[in-house]
Design a protein around this motif. Structure first.
Motif, PDB file in Angstrom:
ATOM      1  N   CYS A  32      86.858 -44.720  35.642  1.00 14.98           N
ATOM      2  CA  CYS A  32      88.084 -43.924  35.652  1.00 14.98           C
ATOM      3  C   CYS A  32      88.480 -43.574  34.231  1.00 14.98           C
ATOM      4  O   CYS A  32      88.481 -44.443  33.346  1.00 14.98           O
ATOM      5  N   ASP A  33      88.834 -42.321  34.017  1.00 17.34           N
ATOM      6  CA  ASP A  33      89.349 -41.866  32.724  1.00 17.34           C
ATOM      7  C   ASP A  33      90.037 -40.522  32.960  1.00 17.34           C
ATOM      8  O   ASP A  33      89.567 -39.727  33.794  1.00 17.34           O
ATOM      9  N   PRO A  34      91.139 -40.243  32.245  1.00 18.29           N
ATOM     10  CA  PRO A  34      91.815 -38.950  32.454  1.00 18.29           C
ATOM     11  C   PRO A  34      90.999 -37.754  31.978  1.00 18.29           C
ATOM     12  O   PRO A  34      91.270 -36.629  32.401  1.00 18.29           O
ATOM     13  N   GLU A  36      87.990 -35.559  32.265  1.00 21.44           N
ATOM     14  CA  GLU A  36      86.942 -35.300  33.252  1.00 21.44           C
ATOM     15  C   GLU A  36      85.563 -35.225  32.600  1.00 21.44           C
ATOM     16  O   GLU A  36      84.562 -35.650  33.194  1.00 21.44           O
ATOM     17  N   TYR A  54      86.798 -41.284  38.861  1.00 17.38           N
ATOM     18  CA  TYR A  54      88.212 -41.009  39.070  1.00 17.38           C
ATOM     19  C   TYR A  54      88.914 -40.629  37.768  1.00 17.38           C
ATOM     20  O   TYR A  54      88.526 -41.076  36.687  1.00 17.38           O
ATOM     21  N   THR A  55      89.971 -39.839  37.906  1.00 15.52           N
ATOM     22  CA  THR A  55      90.809 -39.512  36.757  1.00 15.52           C
ATOM     23  C   THR A  55      92.144 -40.239  36.809  1.00 15.52           C
ATOM     24  O   THR A  55      92.906 -40.195  35.848  1.00 15.52           O
ATOM     25  N   GLU A  56      92.447 -40.919  37.913  1.00 15.69           N
ATOM     26  CA  GLU A  56      93.687 -41.681  38.060  1.00 15.69           C
ATOM     27  C   GLU A  56      93.355 -43.123  38.421  1.00 15.69           C
ATOM     28  O   GLU A  56      92.550 -43.376  39.333  1.00 15.69           O
ATOM     29  N   THR A  73      92.192 -49.042  28.751  1.00 12.42           N
ATOM     30  CA  THR A  73      93.051 -47.902  28.457  1.00 12.42           C
ATOM     31  C   THR A  73      93.889 -48.193  27.214  1.00 12.42           C
ATOM     32  O   THR A  73      93.952 -49.332  26.751  1.00 12.42           O
ATOM     33  N   THR A  77      99.624 -48.358  28.281  1.00 13.84           N
ATOM     34  CA  THR A  77      99.449 -48.221  29.739  1.00 13.84           C
ATOM     35  C   THR A  77      99.094 -49.548  30.401  1.00 13.84           C
ATOM     36  O   THR A  77      99.051 -49.621  31.632  1.00 13.84           O
ATOM     37  N   LEU A 171      91.005 -33.544  26.222  1.00 14.64           N
ATOM     38  CA  LEU A 171      92.314 -33.671  26.859  1.00 14.64           C
ATOM     39  C   LEU A 171      93.247 -32.591  26.336  1.00 14.64           C
ATOM     40  O   LEU A 171      93.146 -32.166  25.184  1.00 14.64           O
ATOM     41  N   PHE A 175      99.000 -33.528  27.272  1.00 20.77           N
ATOM     42  CA  PHE A 175      98.688 -34.895  27.696  1.00 20.77           C
ATOM     43  C   PHE A 175      98.745 -35.838  26.498  1.00 20.77           C
ATOM     44  O   PHE A 175      99.336 -36.929  26.566  1.00 20.77           O
ATOM     45  N   SER A 179     101.371 -38.998  25.887  1.00 17.74           N
ATOM     46  CA  SER A 179     100.852 -40.347  25.681  1.00 17.74           C
ATOM     47  C   SER A 179     101.323 -40.912  24.344  1.00 17.74           C
ATOM     48  O   SER A 179     101.733 -42.088  24.250  1.00 17.74           O
TER      49      SER A 179
END
Length: 353
Positions: A32-34, A36, A54-56, A73, A77, A171, A175, A179
Protein backbone atom coordinates in the motif's frame (compact mmCIF):
# COMPACT_ATOMS: atom_id res chain seq x y z
CA UNK A 1 3.09 -15.49 7.68
CA UNK A 2 1.36 -13.21 5.20
CA UNK A 3 2.50 -9.58 5.36
CA UNK A 4 1.06 -6.34 4.11
CA UNK A 5 3.41 -3.38 3.73
CA UNK A 6 1.78 -0.01 4.42
CA UNK A 7 4.04 2.73 3.09
CA UNK A 8 6.49 1.83 0.33
CA UNK A 9 9.06 4.60 0.61
CA UNK A 10 12.83 4.49 0.98
CA UNK A 11 13.25 2.25 4.02
CA UNK A 12 10.53 -0.13 2.84
CA UNK A 13 12.18 -0.49 -0.57
CA UNK A 14 15.69 -0.91 0.82
CA UNK A 15 14.99 -3.12 3.83
CA UNK A 16 11.49 -4.26 4.69
CA UNK A 17 10.11 -5.49 1.37
CA UNK A 18 13.26 -7.43 0.35
CA UNK A 19 13.47 -8.97 3.84
CA UNK A 20 9.87 -10.19 3.72
CA UNK A 21 10.57 -11.72 0.32
CA UNK A 22 13.82 -13.38 1.45
CA UNK A 23 12.71 -14.86 4.81
CA UNK A 24 11.19 -18.34 4.33
CA UNK A 25 8.59 -17.81 7.08
CA UNK A 26 7.26 -14.61 5.48
CA UNK A 27 5.23 -13.85 2.36
CA UNK A 28 4.63 -10.49 0.71
CA UNK A 29 0.85 -10.60 0.27
CA UNK A 30 -0.11 -6.94 -0.21
CA UNK A 31 1.39 -3.47 -0.56
CA UNK A 32 0.00 0.00 0.00
CA UNK A 33 1.21 3.49 -0.88
CA UNK A 34 -0.61 6.68 -1.96
CA UNK A 35 1.66 6.93 -5.03
CA UNK A 36 0.19 4.68 -7.71
CA UNK A 37 3.44 4.59 -9.67
CA UNK A 38 5.19 3.13 -6.61
CA UNK A 39 2.77 0.29 -6.02
CA UNK A 40 2.64 -0.52 -9.70
CA UNK A 41 6.42 -0.67 -10.06
CA UNK A 42 6.98 -2.60 -6.83
CA UNK A 43 4.02 -4.86 -7.53
CA UNK A 44 5.61 -5.88 -10.81
CA UNK A 45 9.06 -6.18 -9.24
CA UNK A 46 7.88 -8.49 -6.45
CA UNK A 47 4.96 -10.27 -8.16
CA UNK A 48 2.21 -8.77 -6.02
CA UNK A 49 -1.10 -9.26 -7.88
CA UNK A 50 -2.85 -6.05 -9.03
CA UNK A 51 -5.80 -6.74 -6.72
CA UNK A 52 -3.39 -6.68 -3.76
CA UNK A 53 -1.97 -3.24 -4.53
CA UNK A 54 -3.66 -0.48 -2.56
CA UNK A 55 -3.48 3.29 -2.27
CA UNK A 56 -5.40 3.46 1.04
CA UNK A 57 -4.33 1.73 4.25
CA UNK A 58 -7.92 0.99 5.26
CA UNK A 59 -8.48 -0.86 1.98
CA UNK A 60 -5.51 -3.13 2.64
CA UNK A 61 -6.68 -3.79 6.21
CA UNK A 62 -10.26 -4.54 5.17
CA UNK A 63 -9.75 -6.45 1.93
CA UNK A 64 -6.44 -8.32 2.00
CA UNK A 65 -6.04 -11.73 3.63
CA UNK A 66 -2.99 -11.04 5.78
CA UNK A 67 -1.63 -11.96 9.20
CA UNK A 68 0.56 -8.94 9.90
CA UNK A 69 1.54 -5.49 8.68
CA UNK A 70 4.74 -3.50 8.54
CA UNK A 71 4.01 0.23 8.74
CA UNK A 72 6.62 2.50 7.19
CA UNK A 73 4.49 5.55 6.43
CA UNK A 74 5.56 9.06 7.52
CA UNK A 75 5.53 9.43 11.30
CA UNK A 76 2.55 11.81 11.38
CA UNK A 77 0.32 8.97 10.10
CA UNK A 78 1.48 6.24 12.51
CA UNK A 79 -1.03 6.91 15.28
CA UNK A 80 -4.14 6.46 13.14
CA UNK A 81 -2.86 3.44 11.20
CA UNK A 82 -1.38 1.55 14.16
CA UNK A 83 -4.55 1.99 16.21
CA UNK A 84 -6.59 0.60 13.31
CA UNK A 85 -4.35 -2.41 12.65
CA UNK A 86 -4.19 -3.40 16.32
CA UNK A 87 -7.94 -3.04 16.77
CA UNK A 88 -8.33 -5.22 13.66
CA UNK A 89 -6.22 -7.92 15.31
CA UNK A 90 -3.29 -7.63 12.91
CA UNK A 91 0.20 -8.20 14.30
CA UNK A 92 1.93 -4.88 13.77
CA UNK A 93 5.56 -3.86 13.25
CA UNK A 94 5.79 -0.05 12.98
CA UNK A 95 8.81 2.03 12.10
CA UNK A 96 10.17 4.49 14.63
CA UNK A 97 9.31 6.99 15.91
CA UNK A 98 6.02 5.62 17.18
CA UNK A 99 4.18 8.95 16.86
CA UNK A 100 4.83 12.68 16.71
CA UNK A 101 2.78 13.76 19.72
CA UNK A 102 3.29 12.20 23.17
CA UNK A 103 -0.48 12.05 23.64
CA UNK A 104 -0.83 9.90 20.52
CA UNK A 105 1.98 7.64 21.69
CA UNK A 106 0.25 7.14 25.05
CA UNK A 107 -3.00 6.30 23.26
CA UNK A 108 -1.21 3.66 21.19
CA UNK A 109 0.36 2.20 24.34
CA UNK A 110 -3.14 1.77 25.77
CA UNK A 111 -4.46 0.21 22.56
CA UNK A 112 -1.50 -2.20 22.39
CA UNK A 113 -2.04 -3.27 25.99
CA UNK A 114 -5.69 -4.04 25.29
CA UNK A 115 -5.06 -5.81 21.96
CA UNK A 116 -4.27 -9.50 21.54
CA UNK A 117 -2.16 -8.68 18.49
CA UNK A 118 1.63 -8.52 18.67
CA UNK A 119 2.83 -4.91 18.59
CA UNK A 120 6.50 -4.05 18.07
CA UNK A 121 8.45 -0.92 17.10
CA UNK A 122 11.18 -1.31 14.51
CA UNK A 123 14.27 -0.18 16.41
CA UNK A 124 16.70 -2.14 14.25
CA UNK A 125 19.80 -0.95 16.16
CA UNK A 126 18.68 -3.12 19.07
CA UNK A 127 19.14 -6.17 16.83
CA UNK A 128 22.73 -5.50 15.87
CA UNK A 129 24.93 -8.40 16.99
CA UNK A 130 27.49 -5.93 18.35
CA UNK A 131 24.80 -4.21 20.42
CA UNK A 132 23.82 -7.55 21.93
CA UNK A 133 27.48 -8.27 22.63
CA UNK A 134 27.80 -4.91 24.40
CA UNK A 135 24.81 -5.77 26.58
CA UNK A 136 26.51 -9.05 27.53
CA UNK A 137 29.80 -7.27 28.30
CA UNK A 138 28.02 -4.83 30.62
CA UNK A 139 26.81 -7.65 32.87
CA UNK A 140 30.41 -7.90 34.16
CA UNK A 141 30.75 -4.15 34.75
CA UNK A 142 30.28 -3.06 38.36
CA UNK A 143 30.74 0.69 37.94
CA UNK A 144 30.13 3.05 35.03
CA UNK A 145 31.91 6.40 35.16
CA UNK A 146 30.32 7.97 32.11
CA UNK A 147 28.28 7.30 28.99
CA UNK A 148 28.65 9.25 25.76
CA UNK A 149 26.19 8.88 22.91
CA UNK A 150 27.02 10.77 19.72
CA UNK A 151 24.96 10.85 16.53
CA UNK A 152 25.42 13.33 13.68
CA UNK A 153 23.67 12.59 10.40
CA UNK A 154 25.08 13.09 6.95
CA UNK A 155 22.97 13.99 3.93
CA UNK A 156 22.00 10.46 2.93
CA UNK A 157 20.08 11.62 -0.14
CA UNK A 158 23.40 12.18 -1.91
CA UNK A 159 24.42 8.52 -1.80
CA UNK A 160 21.22 6.49 -1.94
CA UNK A 161 20.48 6.92 -5.69
CA UNK A 162 23.92 5.47 -6.46
CA UNK A 163 23.31 2.41 -4.28
CA UNK A 164 19.68 1.43 -4.85
CA UNK A 165 17.13 1.41 -7.65
CA UNK A 166 14.48 3.35 -5.75
CA UNK A 167 11.05 4.13 -7.15
CA UNK A 168 10.37 7.80 -6.39
CA UNK A 169 6.73 8.68 -5.66
CA UNK A 170 4.69 10.79 -8.04
CA UNK A 171 2.30 12.70 -5.80
CA UNK A 172 0.27 15.86 -6.40
CA UNK A 173 1.39 19.16 -4.91
CA UNK A 174 -1.84 19.37 -2.93
CA UNK A 175 -1.26 15.93 -1.36
CA UNK A 176 2.27 16.89 -0.32
CA UNK A 177 1.10 20.23 1.07
CA UNK A 178 -1.62 18.56 3.18
CA UNK A 179 0.80 15.95 4.50
CA UNK A 180 3.46 18.54 5.30
CA UNK A 181 0.99 20.79 7.11
CA UNK A 182 -0.33 17.87 9.15
CA UNK A 183 3.20 16.98 10.20
CA UNK A 184 4.09 20.60 11.06
CA UNK A 185 0.90 20.97 13.12
CA UNK A 186 1.58 17.80 15.10
CA UNK A 187 5.18 18.89 15.81
CA UNK A 188 3.97 22.22 17.15
CA UNK A 189 1.40 20.52 19.36
CA UNK A 190 3.96 18.01 20.63
CA UNK A 191 6.23 20.68 22.10
CA UNK A 192 3.57 23.37 22.59
CA UNK A 193 5.03 26.01 20.30
CA UNK A 194 3.96 28.29 17.46
CA UNK A 195 7.55 28.66 16.26
CA UNK A 196 8.00 27.04 12.82
CA UNK A 197 11.78 26.75 13.24
CA UNK A 198 11.52 25.05 16.63
CA UNK A 199 8.86 22.67 15.30
CA UNK A 200 11.14 21.81 12.36
CA UNK A 201 13.99 21.09 14.78
CA UNK A 202 11.75 18.78 16.81
CA UNK A 203 10.74 17.05 13.57
CA UNK A 204 14.39 16.30 12.79
CA UNK A 205 15.46 15.36 16.31
CA UNK A 206 12.48 13.06 16.90
CA UNK A 207 13.27 10.95 13.83
CA UNK A 208 17.00 11.18 14.43
CA UNK A 209 17.62 10.44 18.11
CA UNK A 210 14.76 8.05 18.80
CA UNK A 211 17.29 5.36 17.74
CA UNK A 212 19.82 6.48 20.34
CA UNK A 213 17.32 7.07 23.12
CA UNK A 214 15.91 3.57 22.70
CA UNK A 215 19.34 1.94 22.45
CA UNK A 216 20.27 3.61 25.74
CA UNK A 217 16.97 2.51 27.27
CA UNK A 218 17.68 -1.10 26.28
CA UNK A 219 21.00 -1.00 28.18
CA UNK A 220 20.30 1.28 31.16
CA UNK A 221 16.52 1.47 31.59
CA UNK A 222 14.46 4.61 32.03
CA UNK A 223 15.78 8.15 32.27
CA UNK A 224 15.20 9.44 35.80
CA UNK A 225 16.03 13.07 35.08
CA UNK A 226 17.21 15.51 32.43
CA UNK A 227 19.92 17.66 34.01
CA UNK A 228 20.64 20.04 31.16
CA UNK A 229 19.86 20.63 27.50
CA UNK A 230 21.65 23.01 25.18
CA UNK A 231 20.39 23.66 21.62
CA UNK A 232 22.36 25.42 18.90
CA UNK A 233 21.70 26.03 15.20
CA UNK A 234 17.98 26.56 15.86
CA UNK A 235 17.69 23.18 17.53
CA UNK A 236 19.42 21.10 14.87
CA UNK A 237 22.35 20.37 17.17
CA UNK A 238 21.90 19.55 20.84
CA UNK A 239 23.77 18.39 23.91
CA UNK A 240 21.77 16.82 26.73
CA UNK A 241 22.81 15.46 30.12
CA UNK A 242 20.69 12.48 31.21
CA UNK A 243 20.61 10.50 34.45
CA UNK A 244 19.21 6.96 34.37
CA UNK A 245 17.32 5.15 37.12
CA UNK A 246 20.48 3.28 38.13
CA UNK A 247 22.41 6.52 38.51
CA UNK A 248 24.38 6.22 35.25
CA UNK A 249 25.06 9.61 33.67
CA UNK A 250 25.05 10.18 29.92
CA UNK A 251 26.06 13.00 27.61
CA UNK A 252 23.89 12.80 24.49
CA UNK A 253 25.03 14.80 21.46
CA UNK A 254 22.86 14.87 18.38
CA UNK A 255 22.87 16.89 15.20
CA UNK A 256 22.37 17.32 11.49
CA UNK A 257 25.11 18.20 9.02
CA UNK A 258 26.06 18.55 5.38
CA UNK A 259 28.98 16.19 5.88
CA UNK A 260 29.60 13.35 3.50
CA UNK A 261 29.99 10.87 6.36
CA UNK A 262 27.64 9.59 9.06
CA UNK A 263 28.99 9.30 12.60
CA UNK A 264 27.22 7.49 15.42
CA UNK A 265 28.72 5.82 18.46
CA UNK A 266 27.99 4.85 22.04
CA UNK A 267 30.95 4.95 24.43
CA UNK A 268 30.96 3.63 27.99
CA UNK A 269 33.85 4.38 30.36
CA UNK A 270 34.51 2.31 33.49
CA UNK A 271 37.45 2.30 35.93
CA UNK A 272 39.27 -0.43 34.00
CA UNK A 273 37.91 -0.42 30.46
CA UNK A 274 36.34 1.53 27.62
CA UNK A 275 33.63 0.05 25.41
CA UNK A 276 32.73 1.76 22.15
CA UNK A 277 29.88 0.67 19.87
CA UNK A 278 30.14 2.23 16.40
CA UNK A 279 27.43 2.33 13.77
CA UNK A 280 28.00 2.89 10.07
CA UNK A 281 25.79 4.23 7.25
CA UNK A 282 22.23 3.29 8.36
CA UNK A 283 20.88 2.77 4.84
CA UNK A 284 23.53 0.37 3.60
CA UNK A 285 22.50 -3.27 3.93
CA UNK A 286 24.71 -5.71 5.81
CA UNK A 287 26.74 -2.84 7.22
CA UNK A 288 27.04 -4.17 10.76
CA UNK A 289 27.94 -2.22 13.87
CA UNK A 290 31.25 -3.02 15.58
CA UNK A 291 32.32 -3.09 19.23
CA UNK A 292 35.77 -2.02 20.46
CA UNK A 293 36.94 -2.78 23.99
CA UNK A 294 40.13 -1.34 25.50
CA UNK A 295 40.92 -2.66 28.98
CA UNK A 296 43.71 -2.95 31.51
CA UNK A 297 45.28 -1.20 34.46
CA UNK A 298 48.72 -2.80 34.25
CA UNK A 299 48.81 -3.24 30.48
CA UNK A 300 46.49 -2.28 27.64
CA UNK A 301 44.49 -4.92 25.81
CA UNK A 302 42.46 -4.05 22.71
CA UNK A 303 39.63 -6.21 21.39
CA UNK A 304 37.65 -5.57 18.23
CA UNK A 305 34.32 -7.37 17.74
CA UNK A 306 33.23 -7.15 14.11
CA UNK A 307 30.46 -9.69 13.57
CA UNK A 308 29.85 -11.49 10.32
CA UNK A 309 27.75 -9.32 8.07
CA UNK A 310 24.21 -9.83 9.28
CA UNK A 311 21.39 -7.43 8.58
CA UNK A 312 19.81 -5.95 11.72
CA UNK A 313 16.54 -5.22 9.89
CA UNK A 314 16.28 -8.87 8.91
CA UNK A 315 17.06 -10.07 12.44
CA UNK A 316 14.41 -7.64 13.69
CA UNK A 317 11.79 -9.11 11.34
CA UNK A 318 12.72 -12.66 12.29
CA UNK A 319 12.27 -11.76 15.98
CA UNK A 320 8.90 -10.15 15.24
CA UNK A 321 7.72 -13.31 13.48
CA UNK A 322 8.89 -15.43 16.42
CA UNK A 323 7.06 -13.20 18.89
CA UNK A 324 3.89 -13.37 16.79
CA UNK A 325 3.97 -17.16 16.55
CA UNK A 326 5.29 -18.10 19.99
CA UNK A 327 3.88 -15.33 22.14
CA UNK A 328 7.36 -14.40 23.38
CA UNK A 329 7.95 -11.03 25.01
CA UNK A 330 8.44 -8.25 22.47
CA UNK A 331 11.94 -6.74 22.85
CA UNK A 332 10.97 -3.27 21.61
CA UNK A 333 7.36 -2.78 22.75
CA UNK A 334 5.12 0.20 22.11
CA UNK A 335 5.29 1.17 25.78
CA UNK A 336 9.04 1.80 25.46
CA UNK A 337 8.62 3.70 22.21
CA UNK A 338 5.98 5.85 23.90
CA UNK A 339 8.48 6.75 26.63
CA UNK A 340 11.02 7.64 23.91
CA UNK A 341 8.63 10.15 22.30
CA UNK A 342 7.85 11.66 25.70
CA UNK A 343 11.55 12.00 26.53
CA UNK A 344 12.45 13.72 23.26
CA UNK A 345 9.57 16.17 23.64
CA UNK A 346 10.81 16.83 27.21
CA UNK A 347 14.25 17.74 25.87
CA UNK A 348 12.69 20.65 24.04
CA UNK A 349 10.79 21.73 27.14
CA UNK A 350 14.04 21.73 29.14
CA UNK A 351 15.87 23.52 26.33
CA UNK A 352 13.37 26.38 26.39
CA UNK A 353 13.68 26.66 30.15
Amino acid sequence: MRFGIIGCGTIAQIMHIPNVVEIPDAELAAICDPAENVIEALGERYNVPPERRYTEAQQLIDESDIDAVIITTPMQTHADIVETTLESGLDTLVEKPLAVRPADARQLATVAEQSDATAMVAYNRRFELAYERLADELTDVEQIDSITDYAVDADFSKSLPDIYDLVEPELSDSFIERSTERRRRQCKQAIETDDDDLAAAYDFQLEHICHDVNALRGLFGDVASIEHVDFVRDGYFATAHLVFDGGERCVLQTGDSNRHWHEQFLRIDTPDRMLSLEFDHPFVKYNSASLSIRSGTEETVDCQYSPTREESFKRELERFIACSRDGAAVPTPISEACADVELIASLFAHGRE
